[in-house]
Motif scaffolding. Structure first.
Motif, PDB file in Angstrom:
ATOM      1  N   UNK A  68       8.024   9.938  -5.284  1.00 41.63           N
ATOM      2  CA  UNK A  68       8.819  10.715  -6.241  1.00 41.63           C
ATOM      3  C   UNK A  68       7.911  11.280  -7.320  1.00 41.63           C
ATOM      4  N   UNK A  69       8.146  12.528  -7.669  1.00 42.53           N
ATOM      5  CA  UNK A  69       7.382  13.146  -8.746  1.00 42.53           C
ATOM      6  C   UNK A  69       5.888  13.183  -8.494  1.00 42.53           C
ATOM      7  N   UNK A  70       5.502  13.278  -7.224  1.00 43.71           N
ATOM      8  CA  UNK A  70       4.082  13.314  -6.885  1.00 43.71           C
ATOM      9  C   UNK A  70       3.406  11.954  -6.859  1.00 43.71           C
ATOM     10  N   UNK A  71       4.164  10.883  -7.086  1.00 42.85           N
ATOM     11  CA  UNK A  71       3.595   9.536  -7.113  1.00 42.85           C
ATOM     12  C   UNK A  71       4.114   8.710  -5.935  1.00 42.85           C
ATOM     13  N   UNK A  72       3.245   7.887  -5.393  1.00 43.90           N
ATOM     14  CA  UNK A  72       3.609   6.958  -4.335  1.00 43.90           C
ATOM     15  C   UNK A  72       3.621   5.559  -4.930  1.00 43.90           C
ATOM     16  N   UNK A  73       4.748   4.847  -4.758  1.00 45.03           N
ATOM     17  CA  UNK A  73       4.875   3.508  -5.323  1.00 45.03           C
ATOM     18  C   UNK A  73       5.485   2.542  -4.324  1.00 45.03           C
ATOM     19  N   UNK A  74       4.900   1.376  -4.235  1.00 45.80           N
ATOM     20  CA  UNK A  74       5.465   0.259  -3.482  1.00 45.80           C
ATOM     21  C   UNK A  74       6.482  -0.370  -4.435  1.00 45.80           C
ATOM     22  N   UNK A  75       7.775  -0.304  -4.083  1.00 40.97           N
ATOM     23  CA  UNK A  75       8.805  -0.694  -5.043  1.00 40.97           C
ATOM     24  C   UNK A  75       9.601  -1.949  -4.674  1.00 40.97           C
ATOM     25  N   UNK A  76       9.595  -2.362  -3.420  1.00 39.93           N
ATOM     26  CA  UNK A  76      10.388  -3.547  -3.056  1.00 39.93           C
ATOM     27  C   UNK A  76       9.899  -4.137  -1.743  1.00 39.93           C
ATOM     28  N   UNK A  77      10.109  -5.452  -1.614  1.00 42.11           N
ATOM     29  CA  UNK A  77       9.783  -6.170  -0.384  1.00 42.11           C
ATOM     30  C   UNK A  77      10.839  -7.236  -0.145  1.00 42.11           C
ATOM     31  N   UNK A  78      11.049  -7.550   1.103  1.00 43.51           N
ATOM     32  CA  UNK A  78      12.035  -8.549   1.483  1.00 43.51           C
ATOM     33  C   UNK A  78      11.817  -9.849   0.713  1.00 43.51           C
ATOM     34  N   UNK A  79      12.921 -10.394   0.191  1.00 48.96           N
ATOM     35  CA  UNK A  79      12.949 -11.688  -0.507  1.00 48.96           C
ATOM     36  C   UNK A  79      12.086 -11.757  -1.766  1.00 48.96           C
ATOM     37  N   UNK A  80      11.732 -10.619  -2.337  1.00 50.22           N
ATOM     38  CA  UNK A  80      10.939 -10.592  -3.564  1.00 50.22           C
ATOM     39  C   UNK A  80      11.751  -9.933  -4.667  1.00 50.22           C
ATOM     40  N   UNK A  81      12.074 -10.674  -5.717  1.00 51.49           N
ATOM     41  CA  UNK A  81      12.832 -10.085  -6.819  1.00 51.49           C
ATOM     42  C   UNK A  81      11.947  -9.197  -7.684  1.00 51.49           C
ATOM     43  N   UNK A  82      10.648  -9.448  -7.673  1.00 53.77           N
ATOM     44  CA  UNK A  82       9.707  -8.577  -8.381  1.00 53.77           C
ATOM     45  C   UNK A  82       8.386  -8.613  -7.617  1.00 53.77           C
ATOM     46  N   UNK A  83       7.574  -7.581  -7.841  1.00 61.96           N
ATOM     47  CA  UNK A  83       6.298  -7.476  -7.143  1.00 61.96           C
ATOM     48  C   UNK A  83       5.154  -7.730  -8.106  1.00 61.96           C
ATOM     49  N   UNK A  84       4.131  -8.399  -7.621  1.00 58.53           N
ATOM     50  CA  UNK A  84       2.922  -8.610  -8.402  1.00 58.53           C
ATOM     51  C   UNK A  84       2.040  -7.372  -8.224  1.00 58.53           C
ATOM     52  N   UNK A  85       2.069  -6.493  -9.206  1.00 65.22           N
ATOM     53  CA  UNK A  85       1.362  -5.214  -9.103  1.00 65.22           C
ATOM     54  C   UNK A  85      -0.155  -5.361  -9.152  1.00 65.22           C
ATOM     55  N   UNK A  86      -0.643  -6.564  -9.419  1.00 64.49           N
ATOM     56  CA  UNK A  86      -2.081  -6.795  -9.448  1.00 64.49           C
ATOM     57  C   UNK A  86      -2.591  -7.405  -8.143  1.00 64.49           C
ATOM     58  N   UNK A  87      -1.679  -7.675  -7.211  1.00 68.99           N
ATOM     59  CA  UNK A  87      -2.068  -8.345  -5.970  1.00 68.99           C
ATOM     60  C   UNK A  87      -2.718  -7.378  -4.986  1.00 68.99           C
ATOM     61  N   UNK A  88      -3.492  -7.938  -4.094  1.00 70.11           N
ATOM     62  CA  UNK A  88      -4.137  -7.169  -3.031  1.00 70.11           C
ATOM     63  C   UNK A  88      -3.079  -6.542  -2.114  1.00 70.11           C
ATOM     64  N   UNK A  89      -2.026  -7.293  -1.814  1.00 75.23           N
ATOM     65  CA  UNK A  89      -0.959  -6.769  -0.951  1.00 75.23           C
ATOM     66  C   UNK A  89      -0.318  -5.540  -1.576  1.00 75.23           C
ATOM     67  N   UNK A  90      -0.083  -5.589  -2.873  1.00 71.29           N
ATOM     68  CA  UNK A  90       0.510  -4.436  -3.568  1.00 71.29           C
ATOM     69  C   UNK A  90      -0.387  -3.204  -3.426  1.00 71.29           C
ATOM     70  N   UNK A  91      -1.676  -3.391  -3.658  1.00 69.79           N
ATOM     71  CA  UNK A  91      -2.625  -2.268  -3.546  1.00 69.79           C
ATOM     72  C   UNK A  91      -2.675  -1.726  -2.125  1.00 69.79           C
ATOM     73  N   UNK A  92      -2.700  -2.622  -1.148  1.00 67.60           N
ATOM     74  CA  UNK A  92      -2.798  -2.192   0.252  1.00 67.60           C
ATOM     75  C   UNK A  92      -1.539  -1.455   0.719  1.00 67.60           C
ATOM     76  N   UNK A  93      -0.383  -1.950   0.335  1.00 71.00           N
ATOM     77  CA  UNK A  93       0.859  -1.296   0.758  1.00 71.00           C
ATOM     78  C   UNK A  93       1.024   0.041   0.048  1.00 71.00           C
ATOM     79  N   UNK A  94       0.624   0.136  -1.206  1.00 73.56           N
ATOM     80  CA  UNK A  94       0.658   1.421  -1.907  1.00 73.56           C
ATOM     81  C   UNK A  94      -0.279   2.406  -1.221  1.00 73.56           C
ATOM     82  N   UNK A  95      -1.451   1.928  -0.838  1.00 72.41           N
ATOM     83  CA  UNK A  95      -2.414   2.777  -0.116  1.00 72.41           C
ATOM     84  C   UNK A  95      -1.809   3.242   1.215  1.00 72.41           C
ATOM     85  N   UNK A  96      -1.168   2.341   1.917  1.00 73.43           N
ATOM     86  CA  UNK A  96      -0.508   2.696   3.177  1.00 73.43           C
ATOM     87  C   UNK A  96       0.559   3.762   2.921  1.00 73.43           C
ATOM     88  N   UNK A  97       1.315   3.601   1.839  1.00 76.77           N
ATOM     89  CA  UNK A  97       2.335   4.590   1.489  1.00 76.77           C
ATOM     90  C   UNK A  97       1.744   5.968   1.311  1.00 76.77           C
TER      91      UNK A  97
END
Length: 134
Positions: A68-97
């Motif tokens: 949205x708005x030219x930005x790619x964001x990882x916003x939700x994952x199964x069984x996670x009420x919030x995401x750790x935006x500093x985690x490696x998984x967050x960075x990798x999934x955002x990159x995949x996006x």
């Protein structure tokens, strides 16, 4: 010109089974739609999409990436009420996006073999490789 004749071979699934399943499916769709309408925020809607759509489609894990708005964001994952935006998984999934951003049609691979076998020439090799890690 030759004519093609179609023969009705009857339903593949007993009609009673289909009729019994339809009201359940309709209720599930309406329940999910009601929950979506009642979501008080985008975060609530995202959580609903990655968790509660299981009443319609069976899956083990799901993650949601928005563009949205030219930005790619990882916003939700199964069984996670919030995401750790500093985690490696967050960075990798955002990159995949970002790799998947150019796709013009949905993909729903079930296995790594499904991903490797995607024959779409518009599907970037970098996205195929990134998806293979998941």
């Amino acid at each position: 010109m030759d004519r093609i004749v179609f023969q009705d071979v009857g339903p593949q699934v007993p009609q009673k089974s289909i009729q019994a399943a339809q009201p359940v499916a309709h209720r599930a769709v309406f329940t999910l739609a009601k929950m979506a309408l009642e979501a008080g925020s985008l975060d609530s809607l995202y959580f609903l999409l990655v968790n509660d759509t299981r009443i319609l489609v069976e899956f083990d894990n799901c993650f949601l990436v928005t563009h949205m708005g030219g930005h790619t964001n990882f916003v939700a994952a199964t069984n996670q009420t919030s995401l750790n935006k500093k985690s490696e998984a967050y960075r990798e999934i955002t990159k995949l996006g970002r790799e998947l951003k150019s796709l013009t049609k949905p993909i729903a691979p079930g296995t790594e073999q499904d991903i490797l076998g995607i024959a779409d020439p518009d599907f970037p090799d970098s996205a195929r490789e990134a998806l293979g890690h998941y």
